[in-house]
Design an enzyme around this catalytic site. Structure first.
Site, PDB file in Angstrom:
ATOM      1  N   GLY A 180       0.827  -1.204   0.000  1.00 38.43           N
ATOM      2  CA  GLY A 180       0.000   0.000   0.000  1.00 38.43           C
ATOM      3  C   GLY A 180       0.855   1.244   0.000  1.00 38.43           C
ATOM      4  N   GLY A 188       4.190   8.105   2.004  1.00 36.59           N
ATOM      5  CA  GLY A 188       5.172   7.062   1.751  1.00 36.59           C
ATOM      6  C   GLY A 188       4.578   5.794   1.169  1.00 36.59           C
ATOM      7  N   ASP A 211      -6.271  14.147   9.511  1.00 41.98           N
ATOM      8  CA  ASP A 211      -6.576  13.459   8.251  1.00 41.98           C
ATOM      9  C   ASP A 211      -7.365  12.180   8.514  1.00 41.98           C
ATOM     10  OD1 ASP A 211      -6.652  13.129   5.537  1.00 41.98           O
ATOM     11  OD2 ASP A 211      -4.634  12.309   5.354  1.00 41.98           O
TER      12      ASP A 211
END
Length: 784
Positions: free
Chosen positions: A469, A474, A585
């Protein structure tokens, strides 16, 4: 010049004049390339691609221009709206916005209506820029102009200009205001914060019939100053700034077909569609091949470097010269190193003399030899024969040693170079890391430090097959360390901003210990960007489970429990951690699930510490559109209620199984506003996931009401995460009591549940949160 009266035909005339501010662009064939024979200037105005004059020289309909060669003027479309400047890197175009004259002869309370931007093509590409400080400006007396959103008829901006009656003896006249000021007397202005291609204008006249006055309306991005005769002789036009987008869809990847430069990326526009932009460290035109060029930061004065600057592709390196140490980005930040104070550290075993930026080391008088090794200076002997023999034997031995040990020495040199690079990276990253951790009184032990060799072995040398993922901060690899499966995050780009975000995530997670927050196991500091090692969460993301293919998703019980676990984690971060942490977030793709579907909050790269004695902090806006708190987006003020709003959007997503940043209703409403509207009208079933309705749980209405409260427009009207956690916990307790006892028993003093779960009261409040009154209240709070 158009004129508008208060008669029935005034509305149509007013609409025609206002819409002439921006005319619908001509339809043209989209240009697949940028031919070399295209006209690229008109007068002193450059015409960069995707704009053009001739067919085939511009991107698509809406980007075609007309050049009046006689007057050297450039116009949008067929030549009605004058273009003053085209700013491709900013995706903007400045136009000459003509004034609108309002003549009222119908007496007091006369009105007129119109539309701004009705001539633009529906769906783009132009819209009024919301970041260029465009303003609604009215010059006149006794007139009010309201600017409203077309679809919802929200009040976005309002301006009233008045002229008080002044008596001088037996005579009276109108006070037309002071020259050089626009304070509401004779002239007023109001900012337009929301960008759109179409607005409604509603004009009201309040002056007595005997004052037949001419009023002018402008939409402009200029600072408006009134000259002495401005009220009698208004300028015919003032500049206004428009945004434009290259497409009406959203970015699905960092690369879009319109972004032709090798160093360009796709970016979603805040209003609609997407644009192309040059990557960090580049500048130019992203819409043409090779248009984004590297910025030479070493030649630019905006990148502080007061020492040795080395430009690199997309970035630059600023360091102190050899022999100096300190901060190269500050004037006089590099200080001379006195090597003689620690001369053994600089391999000086003789007499040391410090020099600016260097040092000199020599053997004492009466000795000779190598000062860089201990005992290297030996006494000088008077015997010439002994010296000759010594030199001969020494020379022969040296040659023999070089011949036999050459390959070994070469390997050692290569290993030393690799080791030095690792040590340099470790020192740089460790310094940044310690600076963060010491600032927050955090002790990170050596047990959390992994070597690069450990990480390479765990990931098969960062094999692409191990990638599981990635996110905004990153790429994530799956690996095995000490027989434990772990997740290893590696930065995509080697820039200082990414290093700071990784360090920020280490600093945040090293302070957190909660079962519903992903656990940081350690980090590796021997690479250019630190590598982070987490516990491996095996069952993917909440987003994957909610929006995967198939009609059946997570059960209602699982969704309730996951929401409660995320609320517990956020409540802990806000009120139980040693220093409050705002995640910034929260979204379904940042909620990981293990094999038991236990929620783990992840991705703390954008998180912020907040001092205990403060309630918020002003920052650069970060987050994901669709989940982002609108008050934080417009003001930059981050508070704990920003996470509450994002969590409320997550509750709506759990209830509806719809993606917040993709969903649009038939009226083009976003997911949250449409959800609240249906809740208010009692039509909640129209949007709830059909699977949940089949399960027939009574908690759906209560959770929907809680979601509406979390997403209220004003942060002070939202509950805290602690209160949200208590409300969800109360629902789960009720459910358990019903399941195991057959009857529902509650505590009569549960004031929190009663306050936040009262359906009638909160539904009425939810129905008011997007009304005109609150929009006016919000508008009034902005500085003028």
């Amino acid at each position: 010049m158009e004129k508008i009266g208060s008669s029935r035909g005034a509305s149509a005339a007013f609409a025609a004049v206002i819409s002439s501010l921006l005319l619908t662009p001509l339809v043209a064939t989209a240009g697949a390339a940028d031919p070399s024979n295209c006209t690229r200037s008109c007068g002193d105005i450059a015409i960069p691609y995707p704009f053009g004059v001739e067919p085939g020289c511009y991107h698509a309909a809406g980007f075609n221009l007309t050049c009046n060669n006689d007057h050297k003027k450039l116009f949008l479309g067929d030549g009605t709206v004058q273009v003053l400047e085209i700013l491709v890197p900013d995706n903007r175009v400045r136009i000459n916005s003509r004034r609108v004259v309002l003549d009222f002869y119908g007496g007091r309370n006369a009105t007129a209506n119109g539309t701004w931007g009705s001539g633009l093509p529906k769906g783009g590409p132009y819209m009024l820029s919301q970041s260029a400080e465009n303003s609604l400006v009215v010059v006149g007396c006794g007139v009010r102009v309201d600017l409203r959103a077309v679809e919802q008829d929200y009040l976005l901006s309002s301006c009233t200009a008045v002229c008080p009656i002044v008596f001088i003896g037996s005579e009276y006249s109108l006070d037309r205001g002071q020259a050089g000021k626009c304070s509401g007397i004779g002239c007023c202005y109001s900012n337009i914060a929301m960008g759109s291609s179409v607005y409604n204008l509603r004009v009201s006249q309040y002056v007595n019939q005997r004052y037949e006055l001419s009023n002018s309306v402008y939409i402009t991005d200029d600072v408006f100053n009134i000259s002495q005769d401005m009220l009698d002789r208004n300028p015919e036009a003032l500049p206004a700034m428009l945004d434009w987008t290259i497409s009406n869809s959203i970015c699905t990847t960092d690369v879009a077909p319109e972004c032709r430069s090798a160093n360009s990326v796709c970016i979603d526009h805040p209003s609609r569609g997407y644009v192309c932009s040059c990557s960090d460290g580049y500048q130019g035109n992203p819409y043409i091949v090779g248009g984004c060029q590297d910025i030479d930061e070493c030649k630019s004065q905006i990148y502080p470097c007061y020492a040795e600057c080395k430009n690199s592709i997309g970035s630059y390196i600023c360091t102190c010269p050899s022999g100096y140490t300190g901060n190269a980005s500050m004037p006089n930040g590099c200080k001379d190193i006195d090597e003689c104070e620690h001369q053994e550290a600089y391999s000086c075993y003789g007499i040391c003399q410090n020099l600016p930026g260097s040092f000199h080391c020599q053997c004492p008088d009466g000795t000779y030899g190598n000062t860089s090794i201990k005992g290297g200076c030996i006494p000088i002997k008077n015997s010439f024969t002994g010296l000759s023999i010594g030199l001969g034997v020494g020379g022969g031995t040296s040659i023999l040693l070089l011949a036999l040990g050459g390959p070994y020495i070469m390997r050692k040199v290569k290993l030393q170079k690799v080791t030095k690079v690792k040590q340099k990276n470790f020192k740089q990253n460790h310094g940044l890391l310690l600076e963060q951790l010491i600032a927050h009184n955090t002790d990170i032990g050596e047990r959390m430090i992994f070597t690069l060799r450990d990480i390479e072995k765990a990931t098969d040398n960062f094999d692409k097959a191990r990638v599981i993922g990635g996110g905004g901060h990153g790429v994530v690899f799956k690996g095995i360390i000490d027989l434990h499966v772990v997740a290893i995050k590696k930065s995509k780009i080697v820039v200082q901003r990414e290093i700071s975000e990784f360090i920020n995530e280490v600093a945040v997670l090293s302070k957190v210990n909660h079962r519903n927050v992903v656990k940081l196991l350690g980090c590796c500091l021997e690479t250019e960007v630190p590598l982070l090692v987490y516990e491996f969460v095996s069952n993917g993301t909440l987003c994957h489970h909610l929006h995967g293919e198939g009609p059946i998703s997570l059960s209602w019980d699982n969704r309730m429990r996951i929401a409660n676990e995320v609320a517990k984690a956020l409540s802990y971060l806000h009120s139980s951690a040693s220093m409050p942490i705002f995640h910034r977030d929260i979204k379904s793709s940042n909620i990981l699930l293990d094999d038991a579907l236990t929620a783990k909050v992840s991705d703390f790269g954008a998180s912020r510490y907040i001092p205990i004695d403060e309630t918020g902090v002003t920052t650069v806006v970060q987050g994901t559109m669709g989940y982002l708190d609108p008050m934080y987006y417009y003001t930059g003020r981050l508070t704990d209620k920003s996470d509450v709003f994002s969590f409320g959007v997550l509750l709506v997503e759990l209830l509806t199984r719809k993606i917040p940043y993709v969903y649009r209703s038939l009226n083009d409403d976003g997911l949250v506003s449409h959800f609240v509207l249906l809740l208010t009208e009692g039509k909640l079933l129209d949007i709830i996931d059909p699977q949940l309705m089949e399960e027939e749980d009574a908690e759906i209405q209560e959770v929907a009401t809680l979601a509406a409260m979390c997403t209220k427009l004003k942060g002070e009207d939202r509950p805290t995460m602690r209160e949200v956690e208590m409300a969800l916990e109360s629902l789960l307790v009720k459910k358990i009591q019903v399941t195991y006892h057959g009857t529902l028993t509650t505590n009569g003093g549960d004031e929190t549940t009663a306050h936040y779960m009262s359906t009638n009261q909160d539904t009425e409040q939810a129905s008011r949160q997007y009304t005109m009154e609150e929009e006016m209240l919000l508008s009034a709070s902005y500085p003028r």
